[in-house]
Scaffold this active site. Structure first.
Site, PDB file in Angstrom:
ATOM      1  N   LYS A 149       0.869  -0.951   0.013  1.00 41.63           N
ATOM      2  CA  LYS A 149       0.013   0.008   0.000  1.00 41.63           C
ATOM      3  C   LYS A 149       0.789   1.357   0.014  1.00 41.63           C
ATOM      4  CE  LYS A 149      -2.034  -0.937   3.868  1.00 41.63           C
ATOM      5  NZ  LYS A 149      -1.402  -2.130   4.225  1.00 41.63           N
ATOM      6  N   ARG A 198      11.908  -1.435  10.655  1.00 42.25           N
ATOM      7  CA  ARG A 198      10.670  -0.808  11.781  1.00 42.25           C
ATOM      8  C   ARG A 198      10.760  -1.854  12.899  1.00 42.25           C
ATOM      9  NH1 ARG A 198       5.229   0.282   8.345  1.00 42.25           N
ATOM     10  NH2 ARG A 198       4.303  -0.859  10.340  1.00 42.25           N
ATOM     11  N   ARG A 240      -9.378   1.070   9.174  1.00 37.13           N
ATOM     12  CA  ARG A 240      -8.862  -0.388   9.521  1.00 37.13           C
ATOM     13  C   ARG A 240      -9.992  -0.929  10.333  1.00 37.13           C
ATOM     14  NH1 ARG A 240      -2.884   0.673   9.128  1.00 37.13           N
ATOM     15  NH2 ARG A 240      -1.785  -1.068   9.671  1.00 37.13           N
TER      16      ARG A 240
END
Ligand code: AMP
Length: 213
Positions: free
Chosen positions: A13, A160, A88
């Site tokens: 995305k 991350r 979400r």
């Protein structure tokens, strides 16, 4: 043009949102990026979000909804926007619909990227992001020319903290339980478009462009 990019973590995305932003000149609104920045700046929002993010859980709806409501009313969103990582949950989707209705605006398309879970784990564990421009790389499939350095701006790449296997599995579970039901929500509204998120970023982007043209 107003778009929602839907799909599990690692589906691409963020990469597609950046390409769309370049091509159409509309902002990418990534709740994950906004929250990570807040955490790194140790703001009030960051303090509230940090523990949820570290555990692979969703940040409470009311926090992200407020954030998006403010964001889409900003001037740079007047010509459209790309929502990446929001909504979400069903509650977030309902609140977004309400807000857009008040603003007399519509979503043009919801693009859902479908990727096999095993492939997602490989993608996420090898993912590296640029600390400055946000460009994304992968240890094996999209390595930078120089290890640990961004090809575009020369800044340092980082992994991350939530891209470790344990947290990835949690995030995928949360996706299935909380976010996957949005496919039915948007399908009923008639604007869901599903794509196989397989192939190179450029190949997928060309399919995205075909879908929205
Ligand atoms: P992402 O960069 O989209 O993978 O998001 C990273 C993390 O930020 C997620 O695992 C959540 O903890 C949090 N987050 C991002 N977007 C949302 C959202 N729309 N609702 C709740 N939490 C979110």
């Amino acid at each position: 043009m107003r778009l929602i990019l839907l799909g599990p973590p690692g589906a691409g995305k963020g990469t597609q949102a950046k390409m769309l932003k370049e091509k159409f000149g509309i902002p990418q609104i990534s709740t994950g990026d906004i929250l990570r920045k807040a955490v790194s700046n140790d703001t009030e929002l960051g303090k509230q979000a940090k523990a949820y993010m570290g555990d692979g859980q969703l940040v409470p709806d009311e926090i992200v909804i407020e954030l998006i409501k403010e964001k889409i009313k900003e001037d740079d969103c007047a010509g459209g926007f790309i929502l990446d990582g929001f909504p979400r949950t069903i509650v977030q989707a309902e609140k977004l619909s309400e807000t857009l209705e008040e603003m007399r605006l519509d979503i043009d398309a919801v693009i859902d990227f479908e990727v096999d879970p095993q492939e997602l784990i490989v993608r996420l564990t090898g993912r590296r992001s640029c600390s400055n421009c946000g460009a994304m790389f992968h240890d094996e499939t999209r390595p930078p020319a120089k290890t640990g350095v961004c090809d575009h701006c020369g800044s340092k790449l980082y992994q991350r903290p939530d891209d470790n296997e344990e947290t990835i599995l949690k995030r995928l579970e949360v996706y299935e339980n909380e976010t996957a039901p949005l496919k039915e929500f948007y399908s009923k509204q008639g604007n869901l478009k599903t794509l196989e998120g397989r192939g190179s970023a450029e190949e997928i982007f060309s399919q995205v462009c075909d879908l929205i043209s």
